[in-house]
Write an enzyme that holds these catalytic residues in place. Structure first.
Site, PDB file in Angstrom:
ATOM      1  N   SER A 126       0.889  -1.225  -0.041  1.00 44.58           N
ATOM      2  CA  SER A 126       0.145  -0.005   0.032  1.00 44.58           C
ATOM      3  C   SER A 126       0.881   1.265  -0.208  1.00 44.58           C
ATOM      4  CB  SER A 126      -0.861   0.138   1.292  1.00 44.58           C
ATOM      5  OG  SER A 126      -1.549  -1.340   1.076  1.00 44.58           O
ATOM      6  N   ASP A 130       6.209  -3.781  -0.907  1.00 44.78           N
ATOM      7  CA  ASP A 130       5.703  -2.889  -0.228  1.00 44.78           C
ATOM      8  C   ASP A 130       6.365  -1.477   0.153  1.00 44.78           C
ATOM      9  OD1 ASP A 130       3.428  -1.679   1.213  1.00 44.78           O
ATOM     10  OD2 ASP A 130       3.183  -3.350   2.789  1.00 44.78           O
ATOM     11  N   LYS A 143       5.951   1.554   8.907  1.00 50.30           N
ATOM     12  CA  LYS A 143       4.729   1.725   8.199  1.00 50.30           C
ATOM     13  C   LYS A 143       3.526   1.916   8.808  1.00 50.30           C
ATOM     14  CE  LYS A 143       4.279  -1.762   5.425  1.00 50.30           C
ATOM     15  NZ  LYS A 143       4.122  -0.525   4.201  1.00 50.30           N
ATOM     16  N   GLY A 162      -0.588   5.207   6.050  1.00 48.05           N
ATOM     17  CA  GLY A 162      -1.954   4.969   5.749  1.00 48.05           C
ATOM     18  C   GLY A 162      -2.976   4.552   6.575  1.00 48.05           C
ATOM     19  N   GLU A 183      -1.226  -5.183   6.146  1.00 50.29           N
ATOM     20  CA  GLU A 183       0.171  -4.997   5.695  1.00 50.29           C
ATOM     21  C   GLU A 183       0.818  -6.302   6.454  1.00 50.29           C
ATOM     22  OE1 GLU A 183       0.789  -0.759   3.823  1.00 50.29           O
ATOM     23  OE2 GLU A 183       1.026  -0.995   6.359  1.00 50.29           O
ATOM     24  N   LYS A 215      13.431   8.340   2.395  1.00 48.53           N
ATOM     25  CA  LYS A 215      12.674   7.503   3.516  1.00 48.53           C
ATOM     26  C   LYS A 215      13.943   6.432   3.965  1.00 48.53           C
ATOM     27  CE  LYS A 215       8.341   8.250   2.177  1.00 48.53           C
ATOM     28  NZ  LYS A 215       7.379   7.266   1.509  1.00 48.53           N
TER      29      LYS A 215
END
Length: 238
Positions: free
Chosen positions: A31, A87, A100, A103, A109, A127
């Site tokens: 995602s 991912d 993570k 979102g 995930e 990142k």
């Protein structure tokens, strides 16, 4: 407005697919914006090259994108194994530990990551960090007893040596954001996670915590894309 990091994201996604995705595989589709680049690339290869994969999605957003790209998808319950998951991440350090959940699907995930033979993270170079924590740590929490759970999270984090940590419920228009699983999110600000493993383990013991955005052992390879279109791959076994 165009995403200035799009070339780097596409470079990372392309390199990850080239290196780790093979015809006939079952692939976890991650995602976020970089993962959506990967979905687009896979859809193009299926259409133009006859590439064949089965996708297992990690979010409703990814599910919609995969359907639009005519990528065959199956529910996790209907597959025997996931060969590889590709991912993104909000942050990742040199030890392949990631945050993570920026979102709203970190539980999905993590379930798919754990079910995969290999997890590959695709990121742009911005990142990659020395120490996790500049990006707030998402924690997925059930709505029932939310305040009680947050007090327990706060006390635990302070006991682990983070006196300046601050918990913020993630809202939209003053209403709690719902994850794809129907839970709420709390974002923890003010962390510097030199040693995130103990905290990840402890947080998952708090009643009411569904899952955290700390991926401390799941990642097997990292693909870093750069603005000039180059990429670099690092694997854990290397």
């Amino acid at each position: 407005m165009a995403d200035p990091k799009l070339p780097a994201k596409r470079a990372a996604a392309t390199a990850a697919i080239d290196a780790f995705v093979r015809d006939g595989m079952t692939v976890g589709l991650g995602s976020g914006s970089t993962s959506l680049c990967a979905v687009d690339i896979l859809a193009e290869r299926i259409k133009k090259r006859g590439f064949s994969i089965i996708g297992v999605v990690t979010s409703r957003q990814t599910q919609a994108a995969a359907k639009q790209g005519q990528i065959p998808i199956r529910a996790p319950e209907d597959i025997e194994k996931i060969d590889v998951t590709i991912d993104g991440a909000d942050e990742i350090d040199g030890g392949m530990r990631a945050i993570k959940g920026g979102g709203r699907c970190l539980l999905w995930e993590k379930i798919i990551a754990h079910a995969s033979v290999r997890m590959v993270v695709m990121v742009d170079e911005g990142k990659v960090v020395k120490t996790l924590g500049a990006f707030p740590l998402p924690i997925e929490v059930i709505p029932f007893g939310f305040t009680i759970t947050c007090k327990a999270i706060d006390a635990l984090i302070r006991a682990h040596g983070y006196p300046n940590a601050r918990l913020v419920r993630r809202d939209q228009d003053k209403t709690p954001v719902l994850t794809d699983s129907g839970h709420w999110l709390v974002d923890v600000h003010g962390l510097r996670l030199d040693d995130p493993e103990p905290l990840a383990l402890a947080l998952n013991q708090v009643p009411g915590v569904v899952e955290t955005g700390l991926f401390v052992s799941e990642v097997d390879a990292v693909v870093v894309g750069r603005d000039n279109g180059d990429s670099q791959i690092k694997t854990r076994d290397a």
